[in-house]
Design a protein around this motif. Structure first.
Motif, mmCIF file in Angstrom:
data_model
loop_
_atom_site.group_PDB
_atom_site.id
_atom_site.type_symbol
_atom_site.label_atom_id
_atom_site.label_comp_id
_atom_site.label_asym_id
_atom_site.label_seq_id
_atom_site.Cartn_x
_atom_site.Cartn_y
_atom_site.Cartn_z
ATOM 1 N N LYS A 67 -30.213 -24.957 -21.983
ATOM 2 C CA LYS A 67 -28.924 -24.924 -22.673
ATOM 3 C C LYS A 67 -28.812 -23.716 -23.605
ATOM 4 N N TYR A 68 -29.938 -23.182 -24.033
ATOM 5 C CA TYR A 68 -29.917 -22.052 -24.960
ATOM 6 C C TYR A 68 -29.499 -20.749 -24.283
ATOM 7 N N GLU A 69 -29.453 -20.750 -22.964
ATOM 8 C CA GLU A 69 -28.921 -19.575 -22.263
ATOM 9 C C GLU A 69 -27.451 -19.357 -22.589
ATOM 10 N N ASN A 70 -26.785 -20.405 -23.042
ATOM 11 C CA ASN A 70 -25.371 -20.298 -23.402
ATOM 12 C C ASN A 70 -25.144 -19.439 -24.645
ATOM 13 N N LEU A 71 -26.213 -19.092 -25.344
ATOM 14 C CA LEU A 71 -26.081 -18.220 -26.517
ATOM 15 C C LEU A 71 -25.899 -16.755 -26.118
ATOM 16 N N LEU A 72 -26.196 -16.432 -24.865
ATOM 17 C CA LEU A 72 -26.120 -15.036 -24.431
ATOM 18 C C LEU A 72 -24.684 -14.505 -24.462
ATOM 19 N N PHE A 73 -23.735 -15.298 -23.997
ATOM 20 C CA PHE A 73 -22.343 -14.834 -23.953
ATOM 21 C C PHE A 73 -21.777 -14.566 -25.343
ATOM 22 N N PRO A 74 -21.988 -15.448 -26.336
ATOM 23 C CA PRO A 74 -21.516 -15.121 -27.695
ATOM 24 C C PRO A 74 -22.121 -13.835 -28.245
ATOM 25 N N ILE A 75 -23.367 -13.559 -27.870
ATOM 26 C CA ILE A 75 -23.998 -12.307 -28.315
ATOM 27 C C ILE A 75 -23.298 -11.111 -27.677
ATOM 28 N N VAL A 76 -22.919 -11.265 -26.412
ATOM 29 C CA VAL A 76 -22.163 -10.207 -25.732
ATOM 30 C C VAL A 76 -20.811 -9.999 -26.411
ATOM 31 N N ILE A 77 -20.169 -11.080 -26.806
ATOM 32 C CA ILE A 77 -18.876 -10.983 -27.504
ATOM 33 C C ILE A 77 -19.028 -10.217 -28.814
ATOM 34 N N LEU A 78 -20.089 -10.504 -29.536
ATOM 35 C CA LEU A 78 -20.355 -9.781 -30.795
ATOM 36 C C LEU A 78 -20.626 -8.307 -30.533
ATOM 37 N N ALA A 79 -21.346 -8.010 -29.457
ATOM 38 C CA ALA A 79 -21.643 -6.619 -29.110
ATOM 39 C C ALA A 79 -20.358 -5.863 -28.775
ATOM 40 N N LEU A 80 -19.442 -6.513 -28.053
ATOM 41 C CA LEU A 80 -18.165 -5.879 -27.725
ATOM 42 C C LEU A 80 -17.327 -5.643 -28.982
ATOM 43 N N SER A 81 -17.387 -6.585 -29.918
ATOM 44 C CA SER A 81 -16.656 -6.413 -31.175
ATOM 45 C C SER A 81 -17.209 -5.237 -31.966
ATOM 46 N N LEU A 82 -18.522 -5.064 -31.927
ATOM 47 C CA LEU A 82 -19.131 -3.906 -32.587
ATOM 48 C C LEU A 82 -18.662 -2.614 -31.939
ATOM 49 N N PHE A 83 -18.574 -2.626 -30.608
ATOM 50 C CA PHE A 83 -18.091 -1.468 -29.856
ATOM 51 C C PHE A 83 -16.690 -1.063 -30.320
ATOM 52 N N TRP A 84 -15.778 -2.049 -30.373
ATOM 53 C CA TRP A 84 -14.415 -1.746 -30.813
ATOM 54 C C TRP A 84 -14.360 -1.395 -32.294
ATOM 55 N N HIS A 85 -15.204 -2.025 -33.092
ATOM 56 C CA HIS A 85 -15.249 -1.734 -34.531
ATOM 57 C C HIS A 85 -15.581 -0.259 -34.785
ATOM 58 N N LEU A 86 -16.512 0.273 -34.012
ATOM 59 C CA LEU A 86 -16.898 1.681 -34.175
ATOM 60 C C LEU A 86 -15.741 2.617 -33.815
ATOM 61 N N PHE A 87 -14.990 2.258 -32.783
ATOM 62 C CA PHE A 87 -13.830 3.078 -32.424
ATOM 63 C C PHE A 87 -12.754 3.004 -33.502
#
Length: 232
Positions: free
Chosen positions: A43-63
């Motif tokens: 069930k802890y594999e479900n934490l991967l997608f939220p981490i990806v969402i945070l990474a994408l937010s960081l990407f847009w934040h830098l822009f």
């Protein structure tokens, strides 16, 4: 709006962490095109997608930071206004994507919980169809804001033809916006009334068609601008 983007992104992680407390240790992690569960995992594999969402937010934040700094450092009011406008549009893109992926994560978790607790062999929710509908909504949202972008290398129709001058940029992005909104509406309609495999294929097809006709139109406008300059 940056805080909103990060808040939504963190919500995905927090919601997942809470939901995991109520889920069995083993949950469905993959499905075939028929909706049959073909892999179970922790069930802890479900934490991967939220981490990806945070990474994408960081990407847009830098822009966003890039354009906000550019607005401050610009030597002309026109450049400063363009940078502020682009920062605003990218914030909307970031918030929209974070919201879409957060909703998708909620649907995935809800489906996994129902399937795991029932020992199901098939998916309880058609994730593919839900994903296509969310993509269609995203296309519409992004299309509505494309005409508001100023010439930049991050958001909008960004090719050499569209970036030739302000006119080619404005017309290319207005046309691209209409094409993107049409693709979104068609995606939603197709997803509601067809099977998941067809919906996914047509979503890709609609996006490709919208891109191709926008490129053709952009090239046409570029040629028109060249012709005007040759006549001067």
């Amino acid at each position: 709006m940056k805080k909103t983007m990060w808040g939504i992104s963190m919500l995905a992680l927090i919601f997942t962490a809470v939901m995991l407390q109520f889920m069995p240790d083993s949950v469905p992690m993959h499905y075939n095109m028929a909706g049959e569960i073909n892999r179970w995992g922790s069930k802890y594999e479900n934490l991967l997608f939220p981490i990806v969402i945070l990474a994408l937010s960081l990407f847009w934040h830098l822009f966003i930071l890039h354009y906000e700094k550019k607005a401050i450092k610009s030597t002309t009011e026109k450049e400063s206004a363009e940078a502020r406008s682009n920062a605003k549009v990218i914030k909307i893109v970031g918030v929209s994507m974070a919201a879409m992926f957060t909703v998708m994560q909620g649907v995935i978790l809800f489906g996994a919980y129902k399937e795991a607790t029932a020992g199901a062999a098939h998916s309880a929710i058609d994730i593919s169809k839900v994903s296509c509908i969310l993509c269609g909504i995203l296309f519409i949202v992004l299309g509505n804001f494309m005409p508001k972008t100023k010439k930049n290398h991050t958001a909008g129709v960004r090719i050499s033809w569209s970036m030739y001058n302000d006119t080619t940029w404005m017309k290319s992005n207005r046309f691209g916006a209409v094409a993107m909104i049409a693709a979104g509406l068609l995606t939603i309609a197709t997803s509601v009334f067809t099977k998941a495999g067809v919906a996914l294929a047509m979503t890709i097809a609609y996006l490709l068609i919208a891109t191709i006709i926008t490129l053709i139109y952009s090239h046409k406008i570029y040629k028109q601008e060249l012709s005007k300059e040759d006549r001067l």
